[in-house]
Design a protein around this motif. Structure first.
Motif, PDB file in Angstrom:
ATOM      1  N   VAL A   8      67.301  71.165  -8.107  1.00  0.00           N
ATOM      2  CA  VAL A   8      67.537  72.036  -9.258  1.00  0.00           C
ATOM      3  C   VAL A   8      66.479  73.132  -9.252  1.00  0.00           C
ATOM      4  O   VAL A   8      65.289  72.846  -9.051  1.00  0.00           O
ATOM      5  CB  VAL A   8      67.443  71.231 -10.576  1.00  0.00           C
ATOM      6  N   SER A   9      66.934  74.360  -9.484  1.00  0.00           N
ATOM      7  CA  SER A   9      65.994  75.465  -9.515  1.00  0.00           C
ATOM      8  C   SER A   9      66.500  76.583 -10.409  1.00  0.00           C
ATOM      9  O   SER A   9      67.702  76.841 -10.451  1.00  0.00           O
ATOM     10  CB  SER A   9      65.813  76.017  -8.092  1.00  0.00           C
ATOM     11  N   PRO A  10      65.590  77.264 -11.116  1.00  0.00           N
ATOM     12  CA  PRO A  10      66.007  78.449 -11.852  1.00  0.00           C
ATOM     13  C   PRO A  10      66.321  79.602 -10.896  1.00  0.00           C
ATOM     14  O   PRO A  10      67.034  80.524 -11.238  1.00  0.00           O
ATOM     15  CB  PRO A  10      64.817  78.769 -12.752  1.00  0.00           C
ATOM     16  N   GLY A  11      65.806  79.508  -9.666  1.00  0.00           N
ATOM     17  CA  GLY A  11      66.093  80.516  -8.652  1.00  0.00           C
ATOM     18  C   GLY A  11      67.444  80.264  -8.002  1.00  0.00           C
ATOM     19  O   GLY A  11      68.090  79.239  -8.223  1.00  0.00           O
ATOM     20  N   SER A  12      67.842  81.192  -7.159  1.00  0.00           N
ATOM     21  CA  SER A  12      69.183  81.134  -6.576  1.00  0.00           C
ATOM     22  C   SER A  12      69.360  80.049  -5.515  1.00  0.00           C
ATOM     23  O   SER A  12      70.480  79.623  -5.253  1.00  0.00           O
ATOM     24  CB  SER A  12      69.545  82.495  -5.972  1.00  0.00           C
ATOM     25  N   THR A  13      68.275  79.558  -4.928  1.00  0.00           N
ATOM     26  CA  THR A  13      68.425  78.608  -3.811  1.00  0.00           C
ATOM     27  C   THR A  13      68.687  77.176  -4.245  1.00  0.00           C
ATOM     28  O   THR A  13      69.108  76.359  -3.444  1.00  0.00           O
ATOM     29  CB  THR A  13      67.180  78.599  -2.914  1.00  0.00           C
ATOM     30  N   GLY A  14      68.413  76.847  -5.492  1.00  0.00           N
ATOM     31  CA  GLY A  14      68.676  75.490  -5.963  1.00  0.00           C
ATOM     32  C   GLY A  14      67.780  74.447  -5.338  1.00  0.00           C
ATOM     33  O   GLY A  14      68.185  73.309  -5.149  1.00  0.00           O
ATOM     34  N   ALA A  15      66.570  74.854  -4.961  1.00  0.00           N
ATOM     35  CA  ALA A  15      65.621  73.925  -4.337  1.00  0.00           C
ATOM     36  C   ALA A  15      66.132  73.433  -2.982  1.00  0.00           C
ATOM     37  O   ALA A  15      65.886  72.310  -2.576  1.00  0.00           O
ATOM     38  CB  ALA A  15      65.293  72.766  -5.268  1.00  0.00           C
ATOM     39  N   LYS A  16      66.850  74.284  -2.277  1.00  0.00           N
ATOM     40  CA  LYS A  16      67.476  73.904  -1.014  1.00  0.00           C
ATOM     41  C   LYS A  16      66.487  73.348   0.004  1.00  0.00           C
ATOM     42  O   LYS A  16      66.779  72.374   0.685  1.00  0.00           O
ATOM     43  CB  LYS A  16      68.250  75.069  -0.420  1.00  0.00           C
ATOM     44  N   LEU A  17      65.331  73.954   0.133  1.00  0.00           N
ATOM     45  CA  LEU A  17      64.373  73.463   1.126  1.00  0.00           C
ATOM     46  C   LEU A  17      63.864  72.069   0.775  1.00  0.00           C
ATOM     47  O   LEU A  17      63.697  71.217   1.651  1.00  0.00           O
ATOM     48  CB  LEU A  17      63.211  74.450   1.298  1.00  0.00           C
TER      49      LEU A  17
END
Length: 178
Positions: free
Chosen positions: A112-121
Motif C-alpha cells: 500500500v502506498s500513497p504514491g503511484s507504485t503501490g509499494a511495488k518494490l
C-alpha cells in the motif's frame, strides 16, 4: 471445509497508517471460513539478535505463527524497500533456520502506498523472500498505489476496486487450503 485461522500484520507502525487501514478493510471483508486476526508483534520485537533468541526472545511470536494456518502481510515501502520493523519480524520468524514456523505456511502479501507504485518494490522483495524462507507464497502481485484516492480515512472504507483486489487475494489464500 473447516475455518482457517490467519494472522495478519502491517509493516507500518504509524497510528494513521494507510497500510494498516487497508489491512483492517481486508479483515472486515474476509470470506466466510477465513478468520483473520491482526497481530501487533512487529511493533514489540527487539532488533534480531541471536543471543536474545537463545534466551527465548521471539518464542511467543513464533508460537503465534505456528498456531495459525496462514499469514497475511501488508507492507508500505520505505526507501524502495521493506520497512525495517517488517524485515526484523521476518528475521525473528525465520529462526531457527529450516525449523521455523513459516516453513510450508501459506503467506499472502500486498503493498500500500500513497504514491503511484503501490509499494511495488517492497512487494517484489516479499514475493522473493517468502518462498526462500520455505513458506508458500499465495496469490498474484498486489501493489495498491494512490491509496488516498481509494481509502476514506475517516471510515476506513476502501473503493470497490481495492476491495475487489483484496477479495481476490484472500480467496487465493483460502483456496490454498483445499
Amino acid at each position: 471445509m473447516s475455518a482457517r485461522n490467519i494472522i495478519a500484520l502491517s509493516g507500518s507502525l504509524r497510528k494513521g497508517s494507510f497500510t494498516s487501514a487497508v489491512l483492517r478493510a481486508a479483515v472486515a471483508h474476509a470470506p466466510v471460513g477465513l478468520n483473520i486476526t491482526i497481530v501487533d508483534t512487529v511493533r514489540h520485537l527487539p532488533l534480531y539478535d541471536e543471543d536474545l533468541a537463545d534466551a527465548g526472545a521471539g518464542d511467543a511470536m513464533r508460537a503465534q505463527i505456528r498456531a495459525a494456518d496462514g499469514v497475511l502481510i501488508a507492507t508500505p515501502e520505505y526507501n524502495h524497500h521493506l520497512p525495517s520493523p517488517l524485515k526484523n519480524w521476518l528475521d525473528w520468524a525465520s529462526r531457527p533456520y529450516g525449523k521455523h514456523p513459516l516453513v510450508e505456511k501459506p503467506v499472502a502479501v500486498f503493498g500500500v502506498s500513497p504514491g503511484s507504485t503501490g509499494a511495488k518494490l517492497a512487494v517484489d522483495y516479499l514475493r522473493y523472500i517468502v518462498p526462500s524462507l520455505g513458506a508458500k507464497l499465495i496469490g498474484d502481485e498486489l501493489a495498491l498505489g494512490s491509496i488516498k484516492d481509494h481509502l476514506d480515512v475517516d471510515t476506513g472504507k476502501v473503493s470497490d476496486e481495492v476491495s475487489s483486489s483484496l477479495a481476490a487475494l484472500l480467496l487465493a489464500l483460502q483456496s490454498s487450503f483445499d
